[in-house]
Design a protein around this motif. Structure first.
Motif, mmCIF file in Angstrom:
data_model
loop_
_atom_site.group_PDB
_atom_site.id
_atom_site.type_symbol
_atom_site.label_atom_id
_atom_site.label_comp_id
_atom_site.label_asym_id
_atom_site.label_seq_id
_atom_site.Cartn_x
_atom_site.Cartn_y
_atom_site.Cartn_z
ATOM 1 N N ILE A 1 0.841 -1.201 0.000
ATOM 2 C CA ILE A 1 0.000 0.000 0.000
ATOM 3 C C ILE A 1 0.877 1.253 0.000
ATOM 4 O O ILE A 1 0.604 2.208 -0.729
ATOM 5 C CB ILE A 1 -0.975 -0.019 1.198
ATOM 6 C CG1 ILE A 1 -2.029 -1.112 0.977
ATOM 7 C CG2 ILE A 1 -1.627 1.350 1.397
ATOM 8 C CD1 ILE A 1 -2.883 -1.411 2.188
ATOM 9 N N LYS A 2 1.937 1.239 0.787
ATOM 10 C CA LYS A 2 2.853 2.377 0.813
ATOM 11 C C LYS A 2 3.455 2.612 -0.572
ATOM 12 O O LYS A 2 3.522 3.756 -1.040
ATOM 13 C CB LYS A 2 3.963 2.142 1.832
ATOM 14 C CG LYS A 2 4.972 3.265 1.892
ATOM 15 C CD LYS A 2 6.046 2.998 2.923
ATOM 16 C CE LYS A 2 7.064 4.125 2.912
ATOM 17 N NZ LYS A 2 8.017 4.014 3.993
ATOM 18 N N ALA B 1 2.153 1.759 -3.441
ATOM 19 C CA ALA B 1 1.081 2.255 -4.306
ATOM 20 C C ALA B 1 0.841 3.747 -4.060
ATOM 21 O O ALA B 1 0.687 4.525 -5.006
ATOM 22 C CB ALA B 1 -0.201 1.463 -4.074
ATOM 23 N N GLN B 2 0.820 4.149 -2.793
ATOM 24 C CA GLN B 2 0.611 5.553 -2.462
ATOM 25 C C GLN B 2 1.744 6.429 -3.005
ATOM 26 O O GLN B 2 1.506 7.533 -3.482
ATOM 27 C CB GLN B 2 0.475 5.728 -0.952
ATOM 28 C CG GLN B 2 -0.807 5.153 -0.403
ATOM 29 C CD GLN B 2 -0.840 5.108 1.119
ATOM 30 O OE1 GLN B 2 0.189 5.126 1.788
ATOM 31 N NE2 GLN B 2 -2.042 5.040 1.671
ATOM 32 N N GLN B 3 2.962 5.927 -2.931
ATOM 33 C CA GLN B 3 4.092 6.678 -3.471
ATOM 34 C C GLN B 3 3.949 6.854 -4.984
ATOM 35 O O GLN B 3 4.235 7.928 -5.520
ATOM 36 C CB GLN B 3 5.416 5.991 -3.145
ATOM 37 C CG GLN B 3 5.842 6.151 -1.716
ATOM 38 C CD GLN B 3 7.215 5.552 -1.444
ATOM 39 O OE1 GLN B 3 7.909 5.099 -2.353
ATOM 40 N NE2 GLN B 3 7.604 5.546 -0.189
ATOM 41 N N VAL C 1 1.146 6.911 -6.704
ATOM 42 C CA VAL C 1 0.068 7.872 -6.953
ATOM 43 C C VAL C 1 0.575 9.295 -6.724
ATOM 44 O O VAL C 1 0.380 10.175 -7.564
ATOM 45 C CB VAL C 1 -1.155 7.581 -6.055
ATOM 46 C CG1 VAL C 1 -2.168 8.718 -6.109
ATOM 47 C CG2 VAL C 1 -1.809 6.265 -6.458
ATOM 48 N N GLY C 2 1.246 9.513 -5.613
ATOM 49 C CA GLY C 2 1.758 10.845 -5.316
ATOM 50 C C GLY C 2 2.757 11.328 -6.348
ATOM 51 O O GLY C 2 2.724 12.489 -6.774
ATOM 52 N N ASN D 1 9.064 0.538 -5.535
ATOM 53 C CA ASN D 1 8.155 -0.560 -5.877
ATOM 54 C C ASN D 1 8.937 -1.786 -6.365
ATOM 55 O O ASN D 1 8.611 -2.918 -6.019
ATOM 56 C CB ASN D 1 7.146 -0.097 -6.925
ATOM 57 C CG ASN D 1 5.943 -0.998 -7.007
ATOM 58 O OD1 ASN D 1 5.308 -1.295 -6.006
ATOM 59 N ND2 ASN D 1 5.625 -1.444 -8.213
ATOM 60 N N VAL E 1 -0.346 0.488 -9.546
ATOM 61 C CA VAL E 1 -1.065 0.800 -8.305
ATOM 62 C C VAL E 1 -2.160 -0.237 -8.063
ATOM 63 O O VAL E 1 -2.326 -0.738 -6.946
ATOM 64 C CB VAL E 1 -1.650 2.232 -8.361
ATOM 65 C CG1 VAL E 1 -2.631 2.483 -7.219
ATOM 66 C CG2 VAL E 1 -0.520 3.264 -8.339
ATOM 67 N N ASN F 1 -0.671 -3.575 -6.828
ATOM 68 C CA ASN F 1 -0.282 -3.489 -5.425
ATOM 69 C C ASN F 1 -1.503 -3.511 -4.511
ATOM 70 O O ASN F 1 -1.519 -4.231 -3.504
ATOM 71 C CB ASN F 1 0.525 -2.211 -5.167
ATOM 72 C CG ASN F 1 1.957 -2.315 -5.620
ATOM 73 O OD1 ASN F 1 2.324 -3.213 -6.377
ATOM 74 N ND2 ASN F 1 2.780 -1.393 -5.177
ATOM 75 N N ASN F 2 -2.513 -2.723 -4.854
ATOM 76 C CA ASN F 2 -3.706 -2.650 -4.007
ATOM 77 C C ASN F 2 -4.466 -3.970 -3.972
ATOM 78 O O ASN F 2 -4.975 -4.371 -2.922
ATOM 79 C CB ASN F 2 -4.612 -1.504 -4.452
ATOM 80 C CG ASN F 2 -4.040 -0.152 -4.079
ATOM 81 O OD1 ASN F 2 -3.254 -0.010 -3.144
ATOM 82 N ND2 ASN F 2 -4.432 0.874 -4.819
#
Length: 124
Positions: free
Chosen positions: A28-29, A31-33, A35-36, A56, A109, A112-113
């Motif tokens: 999740i971390k 994936a968030q990276q 997206v950001g 990743n 993403v 990963n999610n």
């Protein structure tokens, strides 16, 4: 120990987590990276995206290595599936570094999610 392994270790120490929960949190971390970092595409700044893609890659290298280790009790077909998915993700990270698009980032993403959700017992 590399950056992803350190992040994995910090995540697993921050609260009592099972290995599956820690793996899910790291996915999740990552994936968030992604997206950001994808927001920088509009300005042409790919450095944050390349850093997120590298993170990743490290996460998936660790996951695939641990899952396919000889001493891992997973069934052979599950090990093979994780290995194949890891190779797919690593190739797509490289492809996204070479030619980044929102669609490629979204696919990474989503993978990963989805895997994180499965590790948490919440498939699909």
């Amino acid at each position: 120990m590399n950056y992803a392994a350190n992040a994995y270790a910090r995540t697993s120490r921050s609260a009592p987590m099972t290995p599956r929960e820690a793996e899910s949190a790291v996915l999740i971390k990552a994936a968030q990276q992604l997206v950001g970092a994808s927001h920088g595409l509009a300005t042409g700044d790919t450095r944050p995206l390349n850093e997120a893609l590298s993170f990743n890659q490290r996460v998936w290298t660790i996951l695939a290595s641990e899952a396919t280790a000889e001493e891992n009790p997973l069934p052979v077909d599950i090990k093979q599936g994780i290995c194949n998915l890891g190779v797919f993700v690593l190739r797509n990270c490289l492809d996204t570094m070479i030619e980044p698009t929102p669609e490629k980032i979204a696919n990474l993403v989503a993978i990963n999610n989805e895997i994180a959700a499965g590790l948490q017992g919440n498939p699909g």
